[in-house]
Design a protein around this motif. Structure first.
Motif, short mmCIF file in Angstrom:
data_model
loop_
_atom_site.label_atom_id
_atom_site.label_comp_id
_atom_site.label_asym_id
_atom_site.label_seq_id
_atom_site.Cartn_x
_atom_site.Cartn_y
_atom_site.Cartn_z
N HIS A 151 0.89 -1.30 -0.07
CA HIS A 151 -0.16 0.11 0.05
C HIS A 151 0.94 1.27 -0.14
CE1 HIS A 151 -3.71 2.27 1.80
NE2 HIS A 151 -2.92 3.03 1.33
N ASP B 136 1.99 2.76 3.65
CA ASP B 136 1.00 3.76 3.35
C ASP B 136 1.87 5.09 2.54
OD1 ASP B 136 -1.38 4.98 2.64
OD2 ASP B 136 -1.92 5.59 4.42
N HIS C 210 1.47 5.43 -1.95
CA HIS C 210 0.97 6.39 -2.96
C HIS C 210 2.17 7.01 -3.39
CE1 HIS C 210 -3.25 6.47 -1.08
NE2 HIS C 210 -2.51 5.88 -0.13
N HIS D 102 -6.31 0.44 6.46
CA HIS D 102 -6.69 1.41 7.82
C HIS D 102 -7.22 1.02 8.87
CE1 HIS D 102 -4.92 5.29 6.27
NE2 HIS D 102 -5.61 5.04 5.05
N LYS E 223 -0.56 3.44 -6.00
CA LYS E 223 -1.96 3.99 -6.19
C LYS E 223 -1.66 5.33 -7.02
CE LYS E 223 -3.35 2.16 -1.77
NZ LYS E 223 -3.98 1.02 -2.08
N HIS F 7 -9.79 2.13 1.28
CA HIS F 7 -9.28 2.73 2.68
C HIS F 7 -10.65 3.09 3.38
CE1 HIS F 7 -6.19 3.89 -0.19
NE2 HIS F 7 -5.41 4.63 0.85
FE FE Z 1 -3.28 4.99 1.54
#
Ligand code: FE
Ligand code: NIG
Length: 412
Positions: free
Chosen positions: A77, A321, A79, A270, A146, A247
């Motif tokens: 996960h 994340d 970004h 999350h 992502k 999420h």
């Molecule tokens: Fe995220």
């Protein structure tokens, strides 16, 4: 070519008794082998054998004496393709502003959206390559990335093309996730329906057509998408063959998790505010609970109920994340320490959560995430004879070699 990974002090196989994920007793052990070596045929693990006395028969020998060998880490996960930074907002947070307040005032994700819209594909790629390299140096061999900072047709596809390029140039596997439902961009703030139409009628069909994403994700939260809005996005994404992620339960419990489960999402990520009800429904499913200790640290709030989830039988994975707003952290060993100190997971839980279970969160544990014959020859090599040093040496990267598809792609 046949390669021998010769004589490591220990092999943490992270094999879950032939299963695709570790829970229960399997989650509590990394299945450690000593006195063993690994034979690789081209890019695949061929066998695990007693360490041989003679090694001349092998075309290529990598001496791992004194080292710890484990599956390449799976970072499930991130970004990591973005432009600009959110240092000013981070400072506001340190001074007491909350993530949600900053988002409500037009900042947050939309700050990064503005920067991404002004960046070229080349600029985004250059900065993202450097970030992927940071993960490779830590032993990561598969990474999920992502979109979600473009939020227009052109800019979401721009991000997804960069993500695809990363998979071609970085030497590790990249799993691409479309996150058009990250938040509503300013121009659609008062017309949610029109933005959802843009996602479902334009973005998703084009993405499926160009094969730009394997997963479709969303942010189900009071300040972002409601369960009903996520359902519209998921209906289209699923009909186009994308696997789903969500999420959810980050700040508020608004029914996002039940939506993820109903759609058979591969993961729900999350869960910082999940209570018994959420822990129960995810535990009764094959949806992976992807927990993100970096967010709790960076935003200074609650950690997800990791121990409750594992005790109830959920499949638990961990990830960074990594993003500019809620977890500007690439340091996996640091987050492993948080998972042990702040979430109460055991060392073995945490390693399984970053290997086999993270691979399952990407539905790739049939071919990676553990050291088992038939799987990809993807490995991390730690410069220690005791893997517990990872946790004891807080935030120190002990990885000295990353092997991907049987080839050394990083050596300290
Ligand atoms: Fe995220
Ligand atoms: O996973 N929660 C929503 N999305 C990201 C944060 C993105 C951002 O703030 O830029 C997350 O925390």
């Amino acid at each position: 070519m046949t390669t021998l990974l010769y004589n490591p002090r220990a092999i943490l196989t992270c094999a879950a008794g032939g299963k695709l994920y570790a829970k229960g007793d399997d989650f509590g052990t990394c299945n450690i082998l000593t006195g063993s070596s690994v034979v690789i045929e081209d890019d695949i693990i061929k066998s695990i054998i007693p360490t041989p006395e003679k090694t001349e028969n092998f075309e290529n020998v990598i001496d791992l004496t004194g080292k710890t060998l484990l599956p390449g880490f799976i970072e499930c996960h991130t970004h990591l393709v973005f432009a600009g930074n959110r240092i000013n907002e981070f400072k506001m947070k340190l001074e007491g502003a909350t993530y949600e307040e900053i988002a409500a005032s037009g900042g947050g994700i939309n700050t990064t959206v503005l920067a991404v819209r002004n960046a070229t594909e080349e600029e985004l790629l250059d900065s993202a390559i450097k970030r992927v390299e940071k993960f490779i140096r830590q032993g990561v061999t598969t990474i999920e990335i992502k979109s979600g900072y473009g939020l227009s047709y052109d800019d979401e596809l721009k991000l997804l093309r960069v993500i695809k390029k990363l998979g071609e140039v970085c030497g590790i596997d990249v799993a691409a996730t479309f996150l058009g439902a990250h938040t509503f961009p300013p121009e659609y703030k008062s017309d949610h329906g029109a933005y959802i139409k843009l996602i479902t009628q334009k973005m998703l069909p084009a993405i499926a057509d160009e094969n730009l994403a394997e997963f479709c994700d969303g942010f189900c939260e009071s300040s972002a998408f409601s369960p009903a809005e996520i359902s519209q996005v998921f209906d289209t994404a699923a009909s186009l063959g994308l696997k789903l992620k969500l999420h959810t339960d980050q700040f508020n419990r608004i029914g996002g998790l039940a939506t993820a489960i109903k759609y058979g999402a591969v993961s729900a990520d999350h869960l910082e505010v999940a209570e018994d009800e959420e822990c129960d429904i995810i535990s009764a499913s094959e949806t992976v609970a992807v927990l993100l200790p970096g967010v709790s640290y960076f935003l200074n709030y609650d950690y997800a109920p990791a121990v409750k989830l594992k005790n109830k039988g959920a499949v638990v994975a961990l990830a960074t994340d990594f993003n500019p707003g809620s977890s500007h952290i690439t340091n996996i060993p640091f987050l492993m320490s948080l998972a042990s100190r702040k979430m109460g997971l055991t060392f073995e839980n945490i390693i399984n959560a970053w290997t086999i279970n993270a691979a399952y969160a990407l539905r790739r544990s049939d071919n990676t995430g553990s050291v088992e014959p038939g799987k990809k020859a993807d490995f991390a090599v730690l410069d220690t004879d005791d893997y517990r040093e990872v946790f004891y040496n807080v935030a120190e990267n002990l990885n000295v070699m990353t092997i991907k598809n049987g080839r050394i792609i990083y050596k300290a």
